[in-house]
Design a protein around this motif. Structure first.
Motif, short mmCIF file in Angstrom:
data_model
loop_
_atom_site.label_atom_id
_atom_site.label_comp_id
_atom_site.label_asym_id
_atom_site.label_seq_id
_atom_site.Cartn_x
_atom_site.Cartn_y
_atom_site.Cartn_z
N ASP A 107 0.83 -1.21 0.00
CA ASP A 107 0.00 0.00 0.00
C ASP A 107 0.86 1.26 0.00
O ASP A 107 0.45 2.30 -0.52
N MET A 108 2.03 1.16 0.64
CA MET A 108 2.89 2.32 0.81
C MET A 108 4.33 1.98 0.44
O MET A 108 4.66 0.83 0.18
N SER A 109 5.16 3.02 0.44
CA SER A 109 6.60 2.89 0.22
C SER A 109 7.29 3.54 1.41
O SER A 109 6.67 4.29 2.17
N LEU A 110 8.57 3.26 1.60
CA LEU A 110 9.30 3.95 2.65
C LEU A 110 9.34 5.44 2.38
O LEU A 110 9.20 6.27 3.28
N VAL A 111 9.53 5.81 1.10
CA VAL A 111 9.63 7.22 0.72
C VAL A 111 8.58 7.55 -0.32
O VAL A 111 8.41 6.82 -1.31
N GLY A 112 7.89 8.65 -0.11
CA GLY A 112 6.86 9.11 -1.04
C GLY A 112 6.03 10.18 -0.37
O GLY A 112 6.19 10.45 0.82
N PRO A 113 5.12 10.81 -1.09
CA PRO A 113 4.24 11.80 -0.47
C PRO A 113 3.41 11.17 0.64
O PRO A 113 2.93 10.04 0.50
N ARG A 114 3.26 11.85 1.74
CA ARG A 114 2.48 11.31 2.85
C ARG A 114 1.02 11.12 2.44
O ARG A 114 0.43 11.97 1.76
N ALA A 142 8.85 16.43 1.31
CA ALA A 142 8.22 17.49 2.10
C ALA A 142 8.56 17.33 3.58
O ALA A 142 8.77 18.31 4.30
N GLN A 143 8.65 16.08 4.05
CA GLN A 143 8.91 15.83 5.47
C GLN A 143 10.32 16.25 5.88
O GLN A 143 10.55 16.60 7.03
N LEU A 150 5.53 23.41 7.03
CA LEU A 150 5.31 23.92 5.68
C LEU A 150 3.84 24.27 5.46
O LEU A 150 2.95 23.59 5.97
N ALA A 151 3.59 25.30 4.67
CA ALA A 151 2.23 25.59 4.22
C ALA A 151 1.81 24.48 3.26
O ALA A 151 2.66 23.84 2.62
N TRP A 152 0.51 24.25 3.14
CA TRP A 152 0.03 23.18 2.29
C TRP A 152 0.56 23.28 0.87
O TRP A 152 1.02 22.29 0.29
N GLN A 153 0.52 24.48 0.26
CA GLN A 153 0.96 24.63 -1.11
C GLN A 153 2.44 24.26 -1.27
O GLN A 153 2.82 23.62 -2.27
N ASP A 154 3.26 24.64 -0.30
CA ASP A 154 4.69 24.30 -0.36
C ASP A 154 4.90 22.80 -0.20
O ASP A 154 5.77 22.21 -0.85
N LYS A 155 4.10 22.20 0.65
CA LYS A 155 4.20 20.76 0.85
C LYS A 155 3.86 20.01 -0.44
O LYS A 155 4.57 19.07 -0.84
N PHE A 156 2.80 20.45 -1.11
CA PHE A 156 2.40 19.79 -2.36
C PHE A 156 3.44 20.00 -3.46
O PHE A 156 3.67 19.10 -4.28
N ARG A 157 4.06 21.16 -3.49
CA ARG A 157 5.12 21.40 -4.49
C ARG A 157 6.28 20.43 -4.25
O ARG A 157 6.87 19.92 -5.20
N CYS A 158 6.62 20.20 -2.99
CA CYS A 158 7.68 19.24 -2.67
C CYS A 158 7.28 17.82 -3.12
O CYS A 158 8.11 17.07 -3.65
#
Length: 206
Positions: A107-114, A142-143, A150-158
């Protein structure tokens, strides 16, 4: 699509996750006992989250909040339900350890968007929605670049930047930076919040 992104990333996840689950089994058992004694049952927090291509899966982690409710039966704000023990679990990221099982399942990976809330799917811009082009991770770009500060927009850009630059070298760098960040206990929550404010959409983003 590179070989690492298509096949190697999953192989690395399994090579690291299987030994980690074996080595951490005593710690997981101890944490489960402490959560049961200090916060009650259930020990695990379970919630539907969007995974690869937005497909729902059940994320599991150790619970860090009580079930305290107001006189109308509504849950109290996060800050009021988060106990000192719960804060310790979050600050140390120990609450995330059961997600190793999500990685083992695929379902998940060690690294990826939360993986965020299902309700956010309809609020993303087309560019932000690209964060679901790969499996979500326990940690991500992002983490290690601000986390919940981080602001949401900055987090999504990451998140989208990571999608476009996935590599073994980048993943290993993120894992190392994550360990260092956990040790320093930085960026655990947004200013004035127990964790992060709720994402309500954004204007002017593409």
């Amino acid at each position: 699509m590179t070989f690492y992104r298509k096949n190697g990333k999953r192989l690395v996840d399994l090579m690291l996750t299987v030994p980690a689950l074996i080595l951490l089994a005593p710690l997981l058992a101890l944490l489960a006992l402490l959560v049961r004694c200090k916060l009650g049952s259930p020990v695990l927090f379970r919630q539907q989250r969007p995974g690869l291509h937005g497909k729902p899966f059940e994320l599991i982690k150790f619970r860090s909040m009580t079930d305290a409710r107001d006189q109308h039966g509504n849950p109290l704000p996060d800050a009021e339900r988060l106990t000192p023990f719960g804060k310790f679990l979050r600050k140390s990221s120990l609450d995330e350890l059961p997600e190793l099982w999500n990685i083992l399942k695929g379902d998940m990976s060690l690294v990826g968007p939360r993986p965020l809330r299902m309700e956010y799917l309809a609020l993303y811009s087309p560019q932000q929605a690209r964060r679901h082009e790969i499996r979500p991770g326990i940690t991500g770009w992002a983490q290690v670049n601000g986390r919940n500060a981080l602001a949401w927009q900055d987090k999504f850009r990451c998140d989208v930047w990571y999608v476009d630059h996935v590599s073994l070298k980048l993943d290993l760098t993120i894992l190392w930076l994550t360990v260092w960040q956990v040790i320093k206990h930085e960026d655990i929550s947004a200013e004035g919040e127990a964790t992060m404010p709720k994402f309500t959409g954004n204007e002017g983003e593409t």
